[in-house]
Design an enzyme around this catalytic site. Structure first.
Site, PDB file in Angstrom:
ATOM      1  N   GLY A 236      47.341  93.551  38.482  1.00 53.37           N
ATOM      2  CA  GLY A 236      47.833  92.480  39.346  1.00 53.37           C
ATOM      3  C   GLY A 236      49.274  92.623  39.794  1.00 53.37           C
ATOM      4  O   GLY A 236      49.830  91.684  40.360  1.00 53.37           O
TER       5      GLY A 236
ATOM      6  N   GLU B  28      45.694  97.569  33.763  1.00 51.34           N
ATOM      7  CA  GLU B  28      44.710  97.988  34.764  1.00 51.34           C
ATOM      8  C   GLU B  28      45.201  97.758  36.188  1.00 51.34           C
ATOM      9  O   GLU B  28      44.609  96.975  36.926  1.00 51.34           O
ATOM     10  CB  GLU B  28      43.425  97.175  34.600  1.00 51.34           C
ATOM     11  CG  GLU B  28      42.901  97.081  33.208  1.00 51.34           C
ATOM     12  CD  GLU B  28      41.735  96.122  33.108  1.00 51.34           C
ATOM     13  OE1 GLU B  28      40.710  96.527  32.555  1.00 51.34           O
ATOM     14  OE2 GLU B  28      41.832  94.975  33.577  1.00 51.34           O
TER      15      GLU B  28
ATOM     16  N   GLY C  24      45.637  98.334  40.127  1.00 48.95           N
ATOM     17  CA  GLY C  24      44.919  98.972  41.228  1.00 48.95           C
ATOM     18  C   GLY C  24      45.811  99.023  42.455  1.00 48.95           C
ATOM     19  O   GLY C  24      46.282 100.076  42.881  1.00 48.95           O
ATOM     20  N   ARG C  25      46.095  97.820  42.992  1.00 46.60           N
ATOM     21  CA  ARG C  25      46.890  97.684  44.213  1.00 46.60           C
ATOM     22  C   ARG C  25      48.213  98.445  44.151  1.00 46.60           C
ATOM     23  O   ARG C  25      48.575  99.138  45.105  1.00 46.60           O
ATOM     24  CB  ARG C  25      47.181  96.196  44.430  1.00 46.60           C
ATOM     25  CG  ARG C  25      47.910  95.871  45.726  1.00 46.60           C
ATOM     26  CD  ARG C  25      48.416  94.421  45.699  1.00 46.60           C
ATOM     27  NE  ARG C  25      47.392  93.507  45.243  1.00 46.60           N
ATOM     28  CZ  ARG C  25      46.530  92.865  46.026  1.00 46.60           C
ATOM     29  NH1 ARG C  25      46.598  93.035  47.320  1.00 46.60           N
ATOM     30  NH2 ARG C  25      45.625  92.061  45.514  1.00 46.60           N
TER      31      ARG C  25
ATOM     32  N   TYR D  36      42.111  86.323  53.206  1.00 46.60           N
ATOM     33  CA  TYR D  36      43.091  85.721  52.286  1.00 46.60           C
ATOM     34  C   TYR D  36      44.328  85.199  53.004  1.00 46.60           C
ATOM     35  O   TYR D  36      45.277  84.774  52.333  1.00 46.60           O
ATOM     36  CB  TYR D  36      43.583  86.758  51.268  1.00 46.60           C
ATOM     37  CG  TYR D  36      42.525  87.521  50.522  1.00 46.60           C
ATOM     38  CD1 TYR D  36      41.614  86.858  49.682  1.00 46.60           C
ATOM     39  CD2 TYR D  36      42.428  88.900  50.617  1.00 46.60           C
ATOM     40  CE1 TYR D  36      40.654  87.569  48.977  1.00 46.60           C
ATOM     41  CE2 TYR D  36      41.470  89.616  49.913  1.00 46.60           C
ATOM     42  CZ  TYR D  36      40.587  88.944  49.094  1.00 46.60           C
ATOM     43  OH  TYR D  36      39.642  89.651  48.401  1.00 46.60           O
TER      44      TYR D  36
ATOM     45  N   CYS E  19      34.426  89.994  67.725  1.00 44.90           N
ATOM     46  CA  CYS E  19      34.145  88.732  68.415  1.00 44.90           C
ATOM     47  C   CYS E  19      34.367  87.572  67.472  1.00 44.90           C
ATOM     48  O   CYS E  19      33.400  86.937  67.005  1.00 44.90           O
ATOM     49  CB  CYS E  19      32.725  88.742  68.952  1.00 44.90           C
ATOM     50  SG  CYS E  19      32.575  89.881  70.315  1.00 44.90           S
ATOM     51  N   GLU E  20      35.615  87.305  67.178  1.00 49.06           N
ATOM     52  CA  GLU E  20      35.962  86.323  66.155  1.00 49.06           C
ATOM     53  C   GLU E  20      37.442  86.025  66.348  1.00 49.06           C
ATOM     54  O   GLU E  20      38.259  86.942  66.317  1.00 49.06           O
ATOM     55  CB  GLU E  20      35.719  86.999  64.798  1.00 49.06           C
ATOM     56  CG  GLU E  20      35.917  86.148  63.605  1.00 49.06           C
ATOM     57  CD  GLU E  20      34.575  85.661  63.047  1.00 49.06           C
ATOM     58  OE1 GLU E  20      34.580  84.549  62.509  1.00 49.06           O
ATOM     59  OE2 GLU E  20      33.563  86.354  63.179  1.00 49.06           O
TER      60      GLU E  20
ATOM     61  N   TYR F 202      42.277  97.699  48.826  1.00 47.16           N
ATOM     62  CA  TYR F 202      41.449  96.569  49.273  1.00 47.16           C
ATOM     63  C   TYR F 202      41.234  96.515  50.785  1.00 47.16           C
ATOM     64  O   TYR F 202      40.964  95.445  51.329  1.00 47.16           O
ATOM     65  CB  TYR F 202      42.030  95.232  48.766  1.00 47.16           C
ATOM     66  CG  TYR F 202      42.126  95.184  47.260  1.00 47.16           C
ATOM     67  CD1 TYR F 202      40.980  95.115  46.480  1.00 47.16           C
ATOM     68  CD2 TYR F 202      43.354  95.249  46.615  1.00 47.16           C
ATOM     69  CE1 TYR F 202      41.062  95.109  45.096  1.00 47.16           C
ATOM     70  CE2 TYR F 202      43.441  95.237  45.225  1.00 47.16           C
ATOM     71  CZ  TYR F 202      42.291  95.159  44.475  1.00 47.16           C
ATOM     72  OH  TYR F 202      42.367  95.143  43.101  1.00 47.16           O
TER      73      TYR F 202
HETATM   74  C1  LIG Z   1      41.104  93.348  40.294  1.00 46.28           C
HETATM   75  C2  LIG Z   1      41.334  93.621  38.866  1.00 46.28           C
HETATM   76  C3  LIG Z   1      42.358  94.473  38.473  1.00 46.28           C
HETATM   77  C4  LIG Z   1      43.312  95.113  39.448  1.00 46.28           C
HETATM   78  O1  LIG Z   1      44.083  94.197  40.144  1.00 46.28           O
HETATM   79  P1  LIG Z   1      45.271  94.737  41.113  1.00 46.28           P
HETATM   80  O2  LIG Z   1      45.799  93.507  41.719  1.00 46.28           O
HETATM   81  O3  LIG Z   1      44.628  95.635  42.093  1.00 46.28           O
HETATM   82  O4  LIG Z   1      46.241  95.451  40.250  1.00 46.28           O
HETATM   83  C5  LIG Z   1      42.513  94.727  37.129  1.00 46.28           C
HETATM   84  N1  LIG Z   1      41.680  94.180  36.208  1.00 46.28           N
HETATM   85  C6  LIG Z   1      40.680  93.359  36.564  1.00 46.28           C
HETATM   86  C7  LIG Z   1      39.806  92.804  35.525  1.00 46.28           C
HETATM   87  C8  LIG Z   1      40.464  93.046  37.894  1.00 46.28           C
HETATM   88  O5  LIG Z   1      39.478  92.234  38.227  1.00 46.28           O
END
Ligand SMILES: *Cc1c(COP(=O)(O)O)cnc(C)c1O
Length: 495
Positions: free
Chosen positions: A287, A329, A331-332, A380, A407-408, A437
């Site tokens: 996150g 964990e 991702g972003r 979002y 078309c939106e 994403y």
């Molecule tokens: C989406 C998610 C992440 C990654 O979130 P980011 O904002 O991309 O870092 C990590 N753990 C869980 C359980 C998630 O659902």
């Protein structure tokens, strides 16, 4: 940057009455704010945007538009730097840390291999993501499997290939794992996902006793879930998991959540409930926020890691328990800033808009993609930025809204941005921070093919996910190719 909220009089004569407070006209509407662009983004002698030394017009000649360009070295560096930050922070307290890349942010076999090269694990949350990770050669023991509704065939596959951790999310799932391990005589390590009551988003976090969402066990229910896991002879309990949200700035939410989860962790430690090899684990999710516009100032990863890990270590000291192995964990924050989407400008129009300060003009710049390749703005209300990519503009900054071809009316890519006055049809436009994403949320809305994903490094470019063609879309239409039964893969039907 002037603080528009504190100053009701527009500080800049170029400021549009329609611009939000956080957006002021840039001195140079061709600038590339480093926090928002991939590490290798520059302008060349002709003023064109280059990434990893390749000019945007050259990329477009080879791959067309739209195209999602990923700065490979930037992704690899971010992955390495993130792991190093958490490992170092834990080491200062005599502990260890692991980092899993959250594959849902954007997964392909290439990306998964970059993560393994950087010594990260990979998190997946569906059979499809699991197969991509396995096809990439991710060692199964470095895979974490998430989801609130993992189907039986998915759990069977995960357990049979030996994924390192399943993050369990419900009582029903625990029974399913108990049954599969018993039937197949395989051991499985699990974490229990808890909902700490803390939900964080950007600058704020909300802390309640109970959060109204589908993921995880409440802290009370988690304790019962762990007791049930202990009754299953082939299921090993490694620890608790908590993910509090996405695009988070600062450490406050993580610290509050960790304090709550550690209270249960300490009780479980006292009751000797951790049975997995390697000792207790505490997974605090992902996150970490990134910069989408010049108004975003994310905390550097090393500072985040120190702040979170120090807080956990302090809580452990207060409770007199050893520091668990910490897991994260993201991702972003690993792929997001490394991606840029290139579009071609098609049409441009100005619309007179009535506002509180009278009538003002909003310029709509239409590009050849939209919500089918970037759903985040429509979904979002996400904010993005944009720059001319084929050249530098020469006109003054004009408040613009970059929209797609769908078309939106909600088909907006960049809600508010100042672009040079001379933007014209045929120009290339670049939208940065699209590495996370965007490709995973892409659709074929309006039968628009999904764009290719191209990795660039050291002056060369290669496709890592092929773009679709109209034939790909027609191929699924049973009225063209004849009706066929949907072939259900072995095992899928029984879920
Ligand atoms: C989406 C998610 C992440 C990654 O979130 P980011 O904002 O991309 O870092 C990590 N753990 C869980 C359980 C998630 O659902």
């Amino acid at each position: 940057m002037p603080d528009a909220a504190a100053d009701p009089v527009p500080a800049d004569p170029g400021q549009s009455a329609l611009a939000p407070g956080w957006l002021t006209p840039p001195e140079d509407p061709n600038d590339l704010v480093p926090a928002v662009w991939p590490a290798s983004a520059r302008r060349d002698g002709d003023g064109a945007l280059t990434i990893a030394g390749i000019a945007a017009p050259d990329l477009v000649r080879r791959f067309g538009t739209p195209v999602l360009v990923i700065d490979e070295d930037d992704v690899r560096t971010r992955a390495r730097r993130t792991r190093r930050a958490f490992v170092d922070a834990a080491a200062r307290h005599g502990g260890t840390a692991r980092v899993y890349y959250a594959g849902k942010a954007f997964l392909s076999t290439e990306i998964a291999r970059w993560m393994i090269d950087a010594d990260l694990g990979v998190d997946v949350c569906s059979a499809g993501e699991l197969e991509v990770a396995l096809a990439a050669g991710v060692p199964p023991e470095r895979i974490g499997f998430h989801g609130n509704n993992k189907r039986v065939f998915e759990l069977e596959r995960a357990i049979s290939v030996g994924v390192g951790t399943i993050i369990v999310d419900s009582d029903i799932e625990i029974e399913r794992i108990g049954a599969i391990t018993a039937r197949t005589d395989r051991r499985q390590t699990v974490l229990v996902r808890v909902n700490s009551g803390v939900h964080a988003e950007t600058h704020h976090f909300l802390a309640t006793a109970h959060e109204d969402q589908k993921f995880g066990f409440t802290l009370e229910a988690a304790e019962r879930a762990v007791a049930r896991i202990r009754e299953l002879p082939l299921v090993d309990f490694a620890g608790l998991h908590c993910h509090i949200g996405s695009q988070i700035f600062g450490t406050g939410g993580f610290r509050e959540s960790a304090a709550r989860v550690l209270e249960l962790h300490a009780r479980l430690q006292e009751a000797d409930m951790f049975t997995a090899e390697g000792g207790p684990v505490l997974n605090l999710g992902g996150g970490f926020g990134i910069a989408y516009t010049r108004a975003d100032a994310p905390t550097p990863i090393a500072e985040l890691a120190d702040g979170i890990v120090d807080a956990v270590a302090e809580q452990c000291a207060v409770r007199g328990i050893p520091l668990p192995t910490l897991a994260f964990e993201p991702g972003r924050s690993i792929v997001g800033p490394a991606g840029v989407t290139l579009y071609e400008v098609g049409t441009i129009k100005s619309v007179a808009v009535d506002g509180p300060a009278g009538t003002a003009e909003r310029r709509y710049v239409s590009v050849d993609g939209g919500m089918s390749d970037n759903a985040r703005t429509a979904l979002y209300g996400a904010q993005y930025s944009a720059r001319l990519a084929s050249r530098e503009g020469v006109g003054a900054p004009v408040l613009s809204r970059v929209v797609g071809l769908h078309c939106e009316s909600g088909d907006v890519v960049v809600d508010h941005e100042y672009l040079p006055a001379d933007v014209a049809p045929g120009d290339l436009l670049a939208v940065p921070a699209t590495g996370a994403y965007c490709a995973p949320l892409a659709s074929n809305y309006n039968h628009v093919p999904r764009p290719p994903v191209v990795a660039v490094t050291g002056g060369s470019a290669r496709v890592i996910v092929r773009g679709e063609r109209i034939e790909d879309l027609l191929a699924r239409d049973a009225g063209i190719h004849g009706a066929a039964d949907h072939p259900v893969a072995a095992g899928e039907g029984e879920a």
